[in-house]
Motif scaffolding. Structure first.
Motif, PDB file in Angstrom:
ATOM      1  N   ASP A   1       0.830  -1.201   0.000  1.00  0.00           N
ATOM      2  CA  ASP A   1       0.000   0.000   0.000  1.00  0.00           C
ATOM      3  C   ASP A   1       0.872   1.262   0.000  1.00  0.00           C
ATOM      4  OD1 ASP A   1      -2.417   1.404   0.033  1.00  0.00           O
ATOM      5  OD2 ASP A   1      -2.738   1.151   2.180  1.00  0.00           O
ATOM      6  N   GLU A   2       1.862   1.301   0.859  1.00  0.00           N
ATOM      7  CA  GLU A   2       2.737   2.481   0.961  1.00  0.00           C
ATOM      8  C   GLU A   2       3.596   2.674  -0.293  1.00  0.00           C
ATOM      9  OE1 GLU A   2       4.860   1.627   4.549  1.00  0.00           O
ATOM     10  OE2 GLU A   2       3.125   2.074   5.820  1.00  0.00           O
ATOM     11  N   VAL A   3       4.198   1.602  -0.801  1.00  0.00           N
ATOM     12  CA  VAL A   3       5.046   1.682  -1.995  1.00  0.00           C
ATOM     13  C   VAL A   3       4.207   2.085  -3.204  1.00  0.00           C
ATOM     14  CG1 VAL A   3       6.438   0.309  -3.606  1.00  0.00           C
ATOM     15  CG2 VAL A   3       6.796   0.079  -1.141  1.00  0.00           C
ATOM     16  N   LEU A   4       3.006   1.526  -3.320  1.00  0.00           N
ATOM     17  CA  LEU A   4       2.134   1.821  -4.449  1.00  0.00           C
ATOM     18  C   LEU A   4       1.702   3.284  -4.461  1.00  0.00           C
ATOM     19  CD1 LEU A   4       0.577   0.894  -6.923  1.00  0.00           C
ATOM     20  CD2 LEU A   4      -1.234   0.073  -5.388  1.00  0.00           C
ATOM     21  N   VAL A   5       1.287   3.807  -3.333  1.00  0.00           N
ATOM     22  CA  VAL A   5       0.866   5.214  -3.271  1.00  0.00           C
ATOM     23  C   VAL A   5       2.037   6.137  -3.576  1.00  0.00           C
ATOM     24  CG1 VAL A   5       0.072   7.041  -1.702  1.00  0.00           C
ATOM     25  CG2 VAL A   5      -1.143   4.871  -1.816  1.00  0.00           C
ATOM     26  N   ASP A   6       3.201   5.805  -3.079  1.00  0.00           N
ATOM     27  CA  ASP A   6       4.386   6.618  -3.394  1.00  0.00           C
ATOM     28  C   ASP A   6       4.643   6.612  -4.899  1.00  0.00           C
ATOM     29  OD1 ASP A   6       6.879   8.090  -2.638  1.00  0.00           O
ATOM     30  OD2 ASP A   6       7.809   6.283  -3.510  1.00  0.00           O
ATOM     31  N   TYR A   7       4.538   5.450  -5.531  1.00  0.00           N
ATOM     32  CA  TYR A   7       4.749   5.369  -6.978  1.00  0.00           C
ATOM     33  C   TYR A   7       3.680   6.150  -7.737  1.00  0.00           C
ATOM     34  CZ  TYR A   7       5.339   3.916 -11.699  1.00  0.00           C
ATOM     35  OH  TYR A   7       5.524   3.950 -13.053  1.00  0.00           O
ATOM     36  N   LEU A   8       2.414   5.974  -7.367  1.00  0.00           N
ATOM     37  CA  LEU A   8       1.320   6.685  -8.044  1.00  0.00           C
ATOM     38  C   LEU A   8       1.503   8.192  -7.951  1.00  0.00           C
ATOM     39  CD1 LEU A   8      -1.705   4.479  -6.921  1.00  0.00           C
ATOM     40  CD2 LEU A   8      -0.710   4.607  -9.217  1.00  0.00           C
ATOM     41  N   GLU A   9       1.921   8.671  -6.819  1.00  0.00           N
ATOM     42  CA  GLU A   9       2.134  10.120  -6.639  1.00  0.00           C
ATOM     43  C   GLU A   9       3.270  10.611  -7.541  1.00  0.00           C
ATOM     44  OE1 GLU A   9       1.200  13.826  -5.395  1.00  0.00           O
ATOM     45  OE2 GLU A   9       0.067  12.005  -4.978  1.00  0.00           O
ATOM     46  N   ARG A  10       4.367   9.858  -7.593  1.00  0.00           N
ATOM     47  CA  ARG A  10       5.470  10.243  -8.484  1.00  0.00           C
ATOM     48  C   ARG A  10       5.040  10.185  -9.948  1.00  0.00           C
ATOM     49  NH1 ARG A  10       9.597   6.612  -8.213  1.00  0.00           N
ATOM     50  NH2 ARG A  10       8.491   5.211  -6.838  1.00  0.00           N
ATOM     51  N   LEU A  11       4.208   9.202 -10.273  1.00  0.00           N
ATOM     52  CA  LEU A  11       3.717   9.056 -11.641  1.00  0.00           C
ATOM     53  C   LEU A  11       2.931  10.292 -12.082  1.00  0.00           C
ATOM     54  CD1 LEU A  11       3.131   7.379 -14.209  1.00  0.00           C
ATOM     55  CD2 LEU A  11       1.178   6.410 -12.977  1.00  0.00           C
ATOM     56  N   VAL A  12       1.953  10.720 -11.294  1.00  0.00           N
ATOM     57  CA  VAL A  12       1.165  11.888 -11.719  1.00  0.00           C
ATOM     58  C   VAL A  12       2.012  13.156 -11.736  1.00  0.00           C
ATOM     59  CG1 VAL A  12      -1.074  10.929 -11.043  1.00  0.00           C
ATOM     60  CG2 VAL A  12       0.140  12.405  -9.463  1.00  0.00           C
TER      61      VAL A  12
ATOM     62  N   PHE B   1      -3.766   7.569 -19.400  1.00  0.00           N
ATOM     63  CA  PHE B   1      -3.885   9.031 -19.426  1.00  0.00           C
ATOM     64  C   PHE B   1      -4.061   9.489 -20.870  1.00  0.00           C
ATOM     65  CE2 PHE B   1      -1.368   7.974 -15.726  1.00  0.00           C
ATOM     66  CZ  PHE B   1      -1.812   8.839 -14.747  1.00  0.00           C
ATOM     67  N   SER B   2      -5.049  10.339 -21.126  1.00  0.00           N
ATOM     68  CA  SER B   2      -5.228  10.920 -22.458  1.00  0.00           C
ATOM     69  C   SER B   2      -4.671  12.337 -22.457  1.00  0.00           C
ATOM     70  CB  SER B   2      -6.704  10.944 -22.844  1.00  0.00           C
ATOM     71  OG  SER B   2      -7.405  11.830 -21.999  1.00  0.00           O
ATOM     72  N   GLU B   3      -4.596  12.944 -23.633  1.00  0.00           N
ATOM     73  CA  GLU B   3      -4.113  14.325 -23.786  1.00  0.00           C
ATOM     74  C   GLU B   3      -2.652  14.481 -23.364  1.00  0.00           C
ATOM     75  OE1 GLU B   3      -5.844  16.587 -25.385  1.00  0.00           O
ATOM     76  OE2 GLU B   3      -7.596  15.296 -25.468  1.00  0.00           O
ATOM     77  N   ILE B   4      -1.870  13.431 -23.536  1.00  0.00           N
ATOM     78  CA  ILE B   4      -0.454  13.475 -23.181  1.00  0.00           C
ATOM     79  C   ILE B   4       0.346  13.852 -24.425  1.00  0.00           C
ATOM     80  CG2 ILE B   4       1.527  12.123 -22.367  1.00  0.00           C
ATOM     81  CD1 ILE B   4      -0.552  12.556 -20.214  1.00  0.00           C
ATOM     82  N   HIS B   5       1.222  14.817 -24.266  1.00  0.00           N
ATOM     83  CA  HIS B   5       2.065  15.278 -25.370  1.00  0.00           C
ATOM     84  C   HIS B   5       3.522  15.068 -24.997  1.00  0.00           C
ATOM     85  CE1 HIS B   5      -1.520  16.916 -27.147  1.00  0.00           C
ATOM     86  NE2 HIS B   5      -1.795  17.487 -26.000  1.00  0.00           N
ATOM     87  N   ALA B   6       3.961  13.835 -25.158  1.00  0.00           N
ATOM     88  CA  ALA B   6       5.347  13.494 -24.846  1.00  0.00           C
ATOM     89  C   ALA B   6       5.768  12.366 -25.763  1.00  0.00           C
ATOM     90  CB  ALA B   6       5.473  13.058 -23.389  1.00  0.00           C
ATOM     91  N   LYS B   7       7.006  12.423 -26.203  1.00  0.00           N
ATOM     92  CA  LYS B   7       7.510  11.360 -27.065  1.00  0.00           C
ATOM     93  C   LYS B   7       7.945  10.154 -26.251  1.00  0.00           C
ATOM     94  CE  LYS B   7       8.771  14.384 -30.750  1.00  0.00           C
ATOM     95  NZ  LYS B   7       9.494  14.546 -31.943  1.00  0.00           N
ATOM     96  N   GLN B   8       8.336  10.392 -25.020  1.00  0.00           N
ATOM     97  CA  GLN B   8       8.810   9.289 -24.197  1.00  0.00           C
ATOM     98  C   GLN B   8       8.435   9.538 -22.754  1.00  0.00           C
ATOM     99  OE1 GLN B   8      12.972   8.494 -24.516  1.00  0.00           O
ATOM    100  NE2 GLN B   8      12.920   6.856 -23.023  1.00  0.00           N
ATOM    101  N   MET B   9       7.916   8.507 -22.115  1.00  0.00           N
ATOM    102  CA  MET B   9       7.671   8.531 -20.672  1.00  0.00           C
ATOM    103  C   MET B   9       8.015   7.153 -20.160  1.00  0.00           C
ATOM    104  SD  MET B   9       4.159  10.666 -20.138  1.00  0.00           S
ATOM    105  CE  MET B   9       4.250  10.498 -18.375  1.00  0.00           C
ATOM    106  N   ASN B  10       8.955   7.076 -19.295  1.00  0.00           N
ATOM    107  CA  ASN B  10       9.328   5.805 -18.715  1.00  0.00           C
ATOM    108  C   ASN B  10       9.647   6.053 -17.253  1.00  0.00           C
ATOM    109  OD1 ASN B  10       9.976   3.203 -18.239  1.00  0.00           O
ATOM    110  ND2 ASN B  10      11.871   3.197 -19.411  1.00  0.00           N
ATOM    111  N   ILE B  11       8.632   5.948 -16.450  1.00  0.00           N
ATOM    112  CA  ILE B  11       8.788   6.197 -15.022  1.00  0.00           C
ATOM    113  C   ILE B  11       8.928   4.835 -14.366  1.00  0.00           C
ATOM    114  CG2 ILE B  11       7.745   7.278 -13.005  1.00  0.00           C
ATOM    115  CD1 ILE B  11       6.082   8.944 -15.108  1.00  0.00           C
ATOM    116  N   SER B  12      10.142   4.454 -14.074  1.00  0.00           N
ATOM    117  CA  SER B  12      10.391   3.095 -13.576  1.00  0.00           C
ATOM    118  C   SER B  12      10.199   3.030 -12.065  1.00  0.00           C
ATOM    119  CB  SER B  12      11.800   2.656 -13.947  1.00  0.00           C
ATOM    120  OG  SER B  12      12.730   3.534 -13.367  1.00  0.00           O
ATOM    121  N   GLU B  13      10.177   1.819 -11.568  1.00  0.00           N
ATOM    122  CA  GLU B  13      10.038   1.579 -10.133  1.00  0.00           C
ATOM    123  C   GLU B  13      11.116   0.594  -9.717  1.00  0.00           C
ATOM    124  OE1 GLU B  13       9.372   1.404  -6.335  1.00  0.00           O
ATOM    125  OE2 GLU B  13       8.408   2.868  -7.620  1.00  0.00           O
TER     126      GLU B  13
END
Length: 177
Positions: A95-106, A138-150
């Protein structure tokens, strides 16, 4: 487009505002004699509440709170939640690791959204006896690359890109934890 910190009072205020909007829309349809639209409004809201109730079966209070308040904390997002929860997780560490990742993702996604657009976010939460996943598109994203690793052994992240949208599938195993 920034993060809004919410306390219980803020959460209640946002919830009341949303419910009041739904009731006013329903009243408008009834006043105009548009009973099919009024019925659809009731059914849509009921389905939304059922999905939120299903999310509680996850037994991950931090994740539930994060997903439930996403639109309020980040007004640039308009989310739609779908849940298929067959097994609860009940592992506080996940739960804690997932919320931390989700927050960094947004936080990483927000700068890549057109500042005048409302970003639709389709969220699907699934669990079964073997594992769990949360898929966020996510829609309306204007990026050529997004790679947010964990870098956690508790979850795996897969990133899928399409024209104008990005999908993140965050998953983990339940057996043997």
């Amino acid at each position: 487009m920034g993060n809004i910190e919410l306390n219980v009072s803020d959460t209640m205020r946002y919830s009341r505002h949303d419910h009041m909007n739904d009731l006013q829309l329903l009243l408008m349809y009834l006043d105009m004699g548009k009973y099919k639209e009024a019925r659809k409004c009731i059914l849509d809201k009921t389905a939304e509440m059922q999905q939120l109730a299903m999310l509680q079966k996850l037994c991950m209070p931090l994740t539930e709170e994060w997903l439930t308040t996403l639109d309020w904390r980040y007004p640039v997002f308009k989310s739609h939640l779908h849940c298929d929860i067959a097994s609860k997780i009940e592992v506080q560490q996940i739960d804690e690791v997932l919320v931390d990742y989700l927050e960094r993702l947004v936080q990483d996604v927000i700068p890549k959204i057109d500042q005048y657009a409302e970003c639709q976010v389709e969220i699907t939460v699934r669990t079964d006896a073997a594992g769990w996943s949360i898929q966020m598109t996510f829609s309306e994203i204007h990026a050529k690359q997004m790679n947010i690793s964990e870098n956690s052994s508790l979850l795996t992240v897969e990133v899928c890109a399409e024209e104008g949208q990005w999908t993140f599938i965050i998953s983990g195993q339940l057996g043997g934890l």
